[in-house]
Write an enzyme that holds these catalytic residues in place. Structure first.
Site, mmCIF file in Angstrom:
data_model
loop_
_atom_site.group_PDB
_atom_site.id
_atom_site.type_symbol
_atom_site.label_atom_id
_atom_site.label_comp_id
_atom_site.label_asym_id
_atom_site.label_seq_id
_atom_site.Cartn_x
_atom_site.Cartn_y
_atom_site.Cartn_z
ATOM 1 N N SER A 1 0.828 -1.199 0.000
ATOM 2 C CA SER A 1 0.000 0.000 0.000
ATOM 3 C C SER A 1 0.865 1.253 0.000
ATOM 4 O O SER A 1 0.477 2.280 -0.519
ATOM 5 C CB SER A 1 -0.872 0.091 1.243
ATOM 6 O OG SER A 1 -1.407 -1.113 1.602
ATOM 7 N N HIS B 1 -2.572 -3.302 -6.212
ATOM 8 C CA HIS B 1 -2.999 -2.844 -4.890
ATOM 9 C C HIS B 1 -4.499 -3.045 -4.731
ATOM 10 O O HIS B 1 -5.313 -2.270 -5.218
ATOM 11 C CB HIS B 1 -2.622 -1.364 -4.690
ATOM 12 C CG HIS B 1 -3.012 -0.849 -3.355
ATOM 13 N ND1 HIS B 1 -3.536 0.396 -3.147
ATOM 14 C CD2 HIS B 1 -2.965 -1.435 -2.132
ATOM 15 C CE1 HIS B 1 -3.799 0.553 -1.863
ATOM 16 N NE2 HIS B 1 -3.470 -0.534 -1.235
ATOM 17 N N GLU C 1 -5.716 -0.768 -7.770
ATOM 18 C CA GLU C 1 -4.760 0.136 -8.408
ATOM 19 C C GLU C 1 -3.676 -0.747 -9.020
ATOM 20 O O GLU C 1 -3.041 -1.536 -8.305
ATOM 21 C CB GLU C 1 -4.150 1.084 -7.368
ATOM 22 C CG GLU C 1 -5.114 2.165 -6.905
ATOM 23 C CD GLU C 1 -4.537 3.058 -5.815
ATOM 24 O OE1 GLU C 1 -4.728 4.264 -5.882
ATOM 25 O OE2 GLU C 1 -3.898 2.535 -4.878
ATOM 26 N N ASN D 1 -4.288 6.413 -1.464
ATOM 27 C CA ASN D 1 -3.797 6.720 -0.128
ATOM 28 C C ASN D 1 -3.075 8.058 -0.078
ATOM 29 O O ASN D 1 -3.022 8.690 0.972
ATOM 30 C CB ASN D 1 -2.888 5.589 0.387
ATOM 31 C CG ASN D 1 -3.732 4.437 0.934
ATOM 32 O OD1 ASN D 1 -4.874 4.635 1.335
ATOM 33 N ND2 ASN D 1 -3.179 3.232 0.925
#
Ligand code: 3H9
Length: 657
Positions: free
Chosen positions: A408, A429, A441, A479
């Protein structure tokens, strides 16, 4: 048999006195102006030729009609309108039958409803997905569907926008028969010749149990989360039982036009087209993906289990790897239990679960991965752990196998550099739980080969995921934006907003949960550990809010410890005076006099923080398009789809900026 071209996309041929009209407007036979003009010309032709006993309407290719052409929305109207075409079909003097060869969606379903009979092929599907586009059916769907299948089923179908297959359509009375034989529709025409035509609009809406109608409406509204279209759809279906067809159609059309021109509908159209263009990179044009049938998954914790389940359901063989035999047994049990849960909730049949289990192996020996086409690691997010693992995998897997990291926050280029073939490394991801969450992702690393990227995208799509390509940066697209958004929320708390006020503002905007509630759910300790790691390199001039650190120091790691930003010790989420005092002390320590924040200011600042970070990601080439960023925030972080995503808001509403 003679063939006639009625327009660019509508042709017809007469066989045994039946005019078979084919709509051929690839890719989904959307009802463009040309299709509408062609249908009117076809009906004119049938009316003018005495030898034509009736008309069959069908679609070329895999689709019957995918609906109105969404690309025409917002452009100057070109006649005839779809309601005019549909009115002509319903009032036509000769029988008109829909032979539904594939999906009949939205306006496509409305065309079928207006026909005097409907024969579904085995691949036929029916749906009114308009509410998903922020609109209601605009060509009679809300008025004709309840006449055919009753108001309860109509509220369910139109209010949810779900698609049903031929068998369910038959059971509901939406179609008259299921047959692959083209002669069936023609036979229905001959059977109808003697009797008066069954015009759907003339049928009385069947009387339904008011409690059942209420329950169906309630179910739809419970999921509407502040969107206008579902409530309007329910209102219009109910109206069908109270007023005549003409009044019902007039109300429906006015509502359709009002909603079509709304910001909500524009937002949902943006999402629709963003989804269709996600993962379609020019640089991948013509690149064939590698075959992926056997997938290795290292680590069968929560994330590895979710990935394994999604991969098994997609039909692949899965080889899970754990460190010990005991952990392998437990991993297999976890995967089996997750599959069982899907069976219990009706999402999976027992037969599919059994087939999945038959394709699953969980070993305690990484050498089992020699057979894998793709290996995905889902181990602890630590650079040393991951680089060592990749070095080991490099020596085990075939030279053409792909290695994917599910990190991540770590730099996948560093992980790739530890291998002999960094070109075969890619990021995948997933979001937890990976068998449920739609977003992936796909990280295009510095050395990732084009066909490796294409393969990762094809694999994510095979899993039914929404794949968004992104470049390497800390936290990737989602993120990284989340960090910016979270910092902004914490700045406002330090300046005077309460966490519960920030959460309430976000929830009123349409997020299912506010950011502090989300943080409590996810746990506060991982971000705390990251902040501690980054402390030495942090820009000393940048604003840093210490409140979350104070919470962690007090052992408040979120929901799982009973306390975080809120107190959960009673089972419910409640505001904790201890947190309020802790925040007050943090403000006092910085000499901040708390001020009031309105909901508008809170939401406006958070949206701007997201959009600003998004713009930076675009400028750095990490994200390919604003639409991709919006999809990530909608599908991974609860951003309400009917608002279109932070980039769409910044672009269109402007006020957020
Ligand atoms: C409506 O009907 C309103 C009426 O009630 C009233 C009117 C008065 N228009 O999804 P795919 C494009 S509202 C224009 O990947 P699949 C799509 O952008 C409409 N374009 O294919 C893509 O283009 P590109 C209600 C459309 O095989 C390409 O087709 N109907 C439309 O996976 C392939 O799309 C809907 O909401 C459209 N209506 O799935 C149905 N639909 O290649 C929406 C698709 O350039 N459509 N495109 O990227 C779908 O659900 C799926 O496309 C369908 C096919 C199931 C049909």
């Amino acid at each position: 048999m003679s063939a006639t071209r009625f327009s660019e996309s509508v042709t017809g041929s007469i066989k045994d006195s039946v005019l078979v009209v084919t709509i051929d407007n690839p890719p989904v036979n959307a009802i463009s102006a040309d299709v509408r003009q062609g249908l009117i010309a076809a009906l004119d032709h049938a009316a003018a030729h005495g030898m034509v006993a009736g008309v069959v309407i069908t679609g070329a290719g895999r689709t019957f009609v995918g609906g109105a052409d969404i690309k025409e929305f917002g452009k100057p109207p070109v006649g005839p309108t779809l309601p005019e075409v549909i009115d002509r079909i319903e009032s036509f003097s000769k029988p008109v039958i829909a032979a539904i060869n594939g999906a009949a969606l939205g306006g496509g379903c409305e065309i079928a409803l207006a026909c005097h009979g409907r024969i579904a092929g085995e691949k036929a599907a029916f749906g009114m997905p308009e509410v998903k586009l922020g609109i209601v059916p605009g060509a009679g769907g809300t008025q004709r569907l309840p006449r055919l299948i009753g108001p309860v089923a109509a509220i369910d179908l139109i209010g949810s926008g779900r698609t049903i297959r031929a068998e369910e359509a038959l059971a509901l009375g939406l179609v008259d028969g299921v047959s692959e034989d083209p002669a069936t529709a023609a036979a229905l025409i001959r059977a109808m010749a003697a009797a008066p035509l069954r015009r759907t609009g003339m049928i009385a809406v069947p009387v339904a149990d008011p409690l059942a109608v209420e329950a169906a409406a309630k179910k739809v509204l419970a999921k509407a989360r502040g969107q206008a279209a579902p409530a309007e759809a329910v209102r219009l279906v109910r109206l069908a039982g109270d007023v005549d067809l003409k009044s019902g159609l007039a109300d429906e059309r006015a509502t359709f036009i009002r909603l079509r021109d709304s910001q909500e509908a524009a937002a949902l159209r943006h999402v629709f087209f963003a989804e269709r263009s996600a993962g379609k990179a020019d640089k991948l044009e013509g690149i064939a993906p590698r075959k992926i049938e056997t997938v290795g998954i290292v680590g069968t914790g929560l994330m590895g289990t979710g990935i394994a389940v999604a991969t098994l359901i997609a039909g692949c063989r899965v080889i899970g790897v754990e460190q010990t035999a005991d952990a392998a047994v437990k991993g297999r049990e976890r995967i089996a239990a997750t599959l069982d849960k899907s069976v219990q909730s009706g999402r999976l049949s027992a037969a599919v679960r059994d087939a999945c289990l038959a394709r699953l192996e969980v070993a305690a020996d990484a050498n089992a991965l020699a057979a894998a086409d793709l290996v995905i690691e889902a181990v602890f997010d630590d650079l040393t752990v991951k680089t060592e693992l990749f070095q080991r995998l490099d020596g085990i897997v075939r030279p053409d196998a792909i290695l994917a990291t599910n990190t991540s926050y770590l730099d996948p280029d560093l992980i790739a550099a530890a291998t002999a073939r960094p070109d075969r490394v890619v990021g995948l991801h997933f979001f937890s739980p990976a068998n449920i969450m739609r977003l992936v992702e796909v990280v295009d690393c510095k050395a990732t080969a084009r066909d490796v990227l294409a393969s990762a995208l094809a694999f994510a799509k095979r899993l039914g995921k929404l794949a968004v390509v992104c470049g390497v940066t800390e936290g990737f697209i989602g993120n990284r934006i989340y960090s910016a958004y979270r910092s902004e929320a914490e700045y406002m708390v330090e300046d005077g907003a309460q966490p519960e006020q920030v959460d309430a503002a976000l929830e009123a905007y349409g997020f299912p949960m506010g950011i502090f509630t989300v943080n409590d759910m996810a746990g506060l300790e991982i971000a705390w550990a990251r902040r501690k790691r980054q402390a030495a390199t942090r820009d000393p001039g940048a604003r840093y809010v210490e409140i979350a650190d104070r919470l962690c120091e007090a052992g408040r790691f979120g929901r799982k410890t009973g306390k975080g930003w809120y107190d959960y010790s009673t089972g419910d989420k409640v505001v904790d005076p201890e947190v309020t005092a802790l925040i007050a002390a943090a403000r006092a320590a910085r000499g901040i006099a708390p001020r009031n924040f309105s909901r508008e200011e809170i939401v406006g600042r958070l949206l701007k923080a997201m959009a600003d970070e998004g713009k930076a990601l675009l400028a750095e080439g990490i994200a390919a398009s604003a639409g991709d960023i919006d999809l990530v925030m909608i599908n991974g972080y609860g951003f309400p789809a009917h608002k279109g995503g932070p980039m769409f808001v910044a672009e269109t509403v402007g006020k957020a900026a």
